[in-house]
Design an enzyme around this catalytic site. Structure first.
Site, PDB file in Angstrom:
ATOM      1  N   LYS A 145      -0.767   3.526  -9.022  1.00 52.49           N
ATOM      2  CA  LYS A 145      -0.022   4.625  -8.414  1.00 52.49           C
ATOM      3  C   LYS A 145      -0.459   5.948  -9.019  1.00 52.49           C
ATOM      4  O   LYS A 145      -0.672   6.055 -10.225  1.00 52.49           O
ATOM      5  CB  LYS A 145       1.483   4.421  -8.584  1.00 52.49           C
ATOM      6  CG  LYS A 145       1.921   4.164  -9.993  1.00 52.49           C
ATOM      7  CD  LYS A 145       3.390   3.740 -10.052  1.00 52.49           C
ATOM      8  CE  LYS A 145       3.778   3.406 -11.475  1.00 52.49           C
ATOM      9  NZ  LYS A 145       5.078   2.800 -11.617  1.00 52.49           N
ATOM     10  N   ARG A 200      11.987   0.064  -1.731  1.00 59.70           N
ATOM     11  CA  ARG A 200      11.198  -1.079  -1.291  1.00 59.70           C
ATOM     12  C   ARG A 200      12.051  -2.062  -0.509  1.00 59.70           C
ATOM     13  O   ARG A 200      13.192  -2.322  -0.902  1.00 59.70           O
ATOM     14  CB  ARG A 200      10.666  -1.761  -2.556  1.00 59.70           C
ATOM     15  CG  ARG A 200       9.641  -2.853  -2.344  1.00 59.70           C
ATOM     16  CD  ARG A 200       8.278  -2.230  -2.224  1.00 59.70           C
ATOM     17  NE  ARG A 200       7.228  -3.227  -2.160  1.00 59.70           N
ATOM     18  CZ  ARG A 200       6.496  -3.608  -3.209  1.00 59.70           C
ATOM     19  NH1 ARG A 200       6.733  -3.098  -4.394  1.00 59.70           N
ATOM     20  NH2 ARG A 200       5.527  -4.493  -3.062  1.00 59.70           N
ATOM     21  N   LYS A 228       2.053   7.209  -1.102  1.00 57.58           N
ATOM     22  CA  LYS A 228       3.147   6.572  -1.838  1.00 57.58           C
ATOM     23  C   LYS A 228       4.439   7.225  -1.358  1.00 57.58           C
ATOM     24  O   LYS A 228       4.731   8.367  -1.684  1.00 57.58           O
ATOM     25  CB  LYS A 228       2.980   6.751  -3.342  1.00 57.58           C
ATOM     26  CG  LYS A 228       4.045   6.005  -4.128  1.00 57.58           C
ATOM     27  CD  LYS A 228       3.769   6.072  -5.608  1.00 57.58           C
ATOM     28  CE  LYS A 228       4.639   5.132  -6.417  1.00 57.58           C
ATOM     29  NZ  LYS A 228       6.059   5.265  -6.218  1.00 57.58           N
ATOM     30  N   ARG A 251       2.561  -6.714 -12.044  1.00 53.55           N
ATOM     31  CA  ARG A 251       2.236  -5.303 -12.206  1.00 53.55           C
ATOM     32  C   ARG A 251       0.830  -5.270 -12.785  1.00 53.55           C
ATOM     33  O   ARG A 251       0.642  -5.425 -13.981  1.00 53.55           O
ATOM     34  CB  ARG A 251       3.237  -4.657 -13.172  1.00 53.55           C
ATOM     35  CG  ARG A 251       3.150  -3.147 -13.240  1.00 53.55           C
ATOM     36  CD  ARG A 251       4.075  -2.586 -14.292  1.00 53.55           C
ATOM     37  NE  ARG A 251       5.493  -2.639 -13.937  1.00 53.55           N
ATOM     38  CZ  ARG A 251       6.074  -1.859 -13.017  1.00 53.55           C
ATOM     39  NH1 ARG A 251       5.356  -0.981 -12.367  1.00 53.55           N
ATOM     40  NH2 ARG A 251       7.351  -1.966 -12.762  1.00 53.55           N
ATOM     41  N   GLU A 295      -3.331   4.685   0.252  1.00 51.74           N
ATOM     42  CA  GLU A 295      -2.178   4.879   1.138  1.00 51.74           C
ATOM     43  C   GLU A 295      -1.282   5.951   0.533  1.00 51.74           C
ATOM     44  O   GLU A 295      -1.344   6.200  -0.666  1.00 51.74           O
ATOM     45  CB  GLU A 295      -1.370   3.571   1.249  1.00 51.74           C
ATOM     46  CG  GLU A 295      -2.142   2.426   1.879  1.00 51.74           C
ATOM     47  CD  GLU A 295      -1.452   1.079   1.655  1.00 51.74           C
ATOM     48  OE1 GLU A 295      -0.335   1.044   1.095  1.00 51.74           O
ATOM     49  OE2 GLU A 295      -2.051   0.063   2.030  1.00 51.74           O
ATOM     50  N   PHE A 327       3.519  -1.919   4.573  1.00 49.27           N
ATOM     51  CA  PHE A 327       2.150  -1.845   4.052  1.00 49.27           C
ATOM     52  C   PHE A 327       1.569  -3.200   3.685  1.00 49.27           C
ATOM     53  O   PHE A 327       0.445  -3.288   3.236  1.00 49.27           O
ATOM     54  CB  PHE A 327       2.055  -0.874   2.864  1.00 49.27           C
ATOM     55  CG  PHE A 327       3.126  -1.063   1.814  1.00 49.27           C
ATOM     56  CD1 PHE A 327       3.092  -2.136   0.960  1.00 49.27           C
ATOM     57  CD2 PHE A 327       4.156  -0.134   1.689  1.00 49.27           C
ATOM     58  CE1 PHE A 327       4.061  -2.304  -0.014  1.00 49.27           C
ATOM     59  CE2 PHE A 327       5.133  -0.288   0.725  1.00 49.27           C
ATOM     60  CZ  PHE A 327       5.090  -1.386  -0.133  1.00 49.27           C
ATOM     61  N   GLU A 386       8.310   0.164   2.589  1.00 50.60           N
ATOM     62  CA  GLU A 386       9.162   1.160   1.940  1.00 50.60           C
ATOM     63  C   GLU A 386      10.029   1.836   3.007  1.00 50.60           C
ATOM     64  O   GLU A 386       9.504   2.301   4.013  1.00 50.60           O
ATOM     65  CB  GLU A 386       8.264   2.191   1.233  1.00 50.60           C
ATOM     66  CG  GLU A 386       8.982   3.215   0.392  1.00 50.60           C
ATOM     67  CD  GLU A 386       9.177   2.791  -1.063  1.00 50.60           C
ATOM     68  OE1 GLU A 386       8.878   1.630  -1.427  1.00 50.60           O
ATOM     69  OE2 GLU A 386       9.643   3.646  -1.842  1.00 50.60           O
TER      70      GLU A 386
END
Ligand code: AMP
Length: 553
Positions: free
Chosen positions: A418, A255, A250, A412, A248, A338, A299
């Protein structure tokens, strides 16, 4: 009932402990002995310097200025004298403690403070708004200080400022809860990620143990910690790890998590603050275009003439409480959703592929509500193409996600990677500042920055930043920082640490000039990281690592 004196004595004991293991053990022992649910709830939050969970809209709205004023009333000492004490001790809490020891006012009537009576006063203070509210807050606080012992005053002040200086973070409280009621840490962690309220988690652990914690489910209007991403080493590695990759764009915005039950919408920021009121146009479009009974993850970006605007603009909108409609025209927003965490029931334990199907089925795309495009592929060329396409469109890069991964709140991990154009910046805490010269003398135009020592929680300075700001930035930052001023010394201003700046620099040098032992050469302001808390700032270890890596290049 737990008295605030007992609580303060306990804080005083653990303040001297630096071993995390011992801290955890002491806290476990302390909270285990608390019978009353309310006392337990309050004690857990207060130990972390919190009065409400982060997502609760209530806040005391008490800054340094009001504390000075109420201490002055309670003790009879002049503001000047109290400021001197703050300079001497470097801690408003200790200053208040000493002020109380030296008070010239005689008190006839003292009420014993308990955690519950304090909470009642805090609730009353946070409900005050409008004209005359400042005066009434000062009166209520002064009454608290009149009843407080010097030691209680130390922790009362720190609690009000949200900074207990005990080195007790969420991790230690979580481990202490696990230890106190003999529950696996992972189970406590999961309950916390879903409720974002360790007070509630402690009460459930005490009364219902492991089974109770496992039964906690995601609820509408209570935000869930957001899943986070790791840096992708390379596209090849991502394909090797995941096989098929969901790619996707970024988006470079902020957020949000939106909860929509058919009647009410609440929207939370990455720090889980309630930002619903700042985003009326998004609220309206969700109501019109999204099926009810959902929690969406996405986002928000600011867009002008089809181009994304810098990320700070979104934060400008988030902070705005008044004249929101004026800002709506200046900074138009779009949301790219998303993910979906809930659709009439939890969906986080479904694989991304399935969640994506649900996402597509609940949203009707509109002018401001979009679904992030996704490509599933194992072709590195194709991934690169999407990445370049995102950069060309003015975004940050790409996200590479594992299509079969679950949504793990607060995690995470390797399932979200990313991919960004590299520029190593540092996220640092603003601890002090300086008034400008000449035509900028009404503006705070230089800021001193610190990194954090994660073990002790201490802040260590690494440099000052005075370039990279536009005039508009300086105006806004000055307004933002004024309420945080603890004291001034000539041109220099010392702040209560609350905000994080992202800064770029040319080089990191060793230097005795700053507490960290490092100094930034040519630091430049990139942006205010309003979406990060102080404890999420970069650590002294990261600074040291970046310093070392300069020699490898
Ligand atoms: P970072 O803040 O650099 O750790 O990058 C992760 C952040 O990227 C997330 O928290 C989101 O705010 C943002 N983001 C932008 N686009 C996406 C996307 N398509 N999927 C997930 N996160 C995204």
């Amino acid at each position: 009932m737990l008295t605030f004196e007992e609580f303060s004595k306990f804080c005083n004991v653990i303040e001297k402990i630096s071993s995390t293991l011992e801290l955890t053990a002491r806290i476990a022992e302390f909270i285990k002995k608390i019978d009353d649910d309310k006392d337990l709830y309050n004690a857990v939050l207060f130990l972390m310097g919190r009065i409400y969970p982060p997502w609760d809209e209530r806040e005391l709205g008490v800054g340094v200025g009001l504390i000075y004023e109420s201490i002055r009333i309670a003790t009879g000492l002049s503001k000047r004298k109290i400021e001197d004490l703050v300079k001497e001790t470097g801690d408003l809490g200790k200053a208040c403690e000493i002020a109380l020891k030296n008070k010239t006012q005689l008190t006839l009537f003292q009420e014993e403070l308990t955690l519950q009576s304090l909470r009642e006063v805090f609730d009353a203070i946070s409900s005050l708004t409008g004209e005359g509210s400042q005066k009434r807050k000062i009166r209520m606080l002064a009454d608290l200080y009149i009843s407080a012992s010097p030691l209680e005053a130390r922790y009362l002040t720190r609690l009000i400022l949200g900074e207990m200086r005990l080195g007790v973070g969420e991790g230690i409280i979580r481990d202490a809860i696990a230890k106190a009621w003999k529950v696996n840490v992972d189970i406590v962690e999961r309950a916390y990620m879903i409720t974002n309220d360790l007070g509630r988690v402690a009460v459930v652990a005490k009364n219902e143990g492991k089974e109770g914690l496992e039964k906690i489910k995601i609820e509408m209007h209570i935000p869930v910690k957001m899943m986070l991403a790791q840096v992708a080493e390379s596209i090849d590695e991502a394909v090797r790890e995941m096989g098929n990759v969901a790619v996707e764009w970024k988006f470079d915005g902020s957020r949000i998590q939106a909860h929509w039950d058919g009647e009410r919408i609440t929207i939370y920021s990455r720090r889980l603050e309630n930002v619903t009121k700042a985003l009326p146009e998004i609220v309206d479009e969700i109501k019109a275009n999204v099926k009810k009974g959902v929690i969406l993850d996405g986002e928000v970006i600011a867009v002008k003439n089809g181009k994304p605007m810098p990320f700070q603009n979104v934060l400008r909108r988030f902070r705005r409480k008044y004249e929101v409609s004026k800002m709506m025209e200046k900074i138009p927003l779009i949301v790219y959703f998303f993910d979906v965490l809930y659709y009439n029931a939890e969906t986080i334990d479904l694989p991304l592929k399935k969640r994506r199907e649900i996402l597509l089925s609940v949203i009707n795309e509109s002018e401001r509500i979009k679904i992030a495009k996704q490509v599933i592929t194992n072709d590195t060329k194709e991934i690169e193409r999407v990445y370049k396409e995102a950069l060309d469109a003015g975004h940050e890069g790409a996200m590479l996600k594992n299509p079969s991964s679950l949504y793990i709140p607060g995690k995470r991990g390797k399932n979200w990677l990313k991919l960004k154009a590299v520029m190593e910046t540092l996220d640092l805490i603003v601890v002090a500042g300086e008034w400008g010269e000449g035509k900028r003398s009404h503006l705070i135009s230089s800021y001193e920055l610190a990194c954090i020592d994660p073990v002790t929680g201490k802040l260590q300075t690494v440099g000052k930043v005075a370039t990279g700001f536009t005039d508009e930035d300086l105006e806004e930052l000055t307004e933002l920082f004024k309420p945080l001023i603890e004291y001034e010394e000539g041109k220099k201003i010392v702040f209560q640490p609350k905000y994080v700046f992202e800064v770029a620099y040319q080089e990191i040098q060793k230097s005795p000039k700053y507490e960290s032992g490092f100094a930034l050469r040519f630091p430049r302001f990139v942006r205010l990281r309003d979406d990060k808390d102080v404890d999420e700032a970069d650590t002294i270890e990261r600074v040291a690592k970046l310093y070392e890596s300069q020699f490898k290049r």
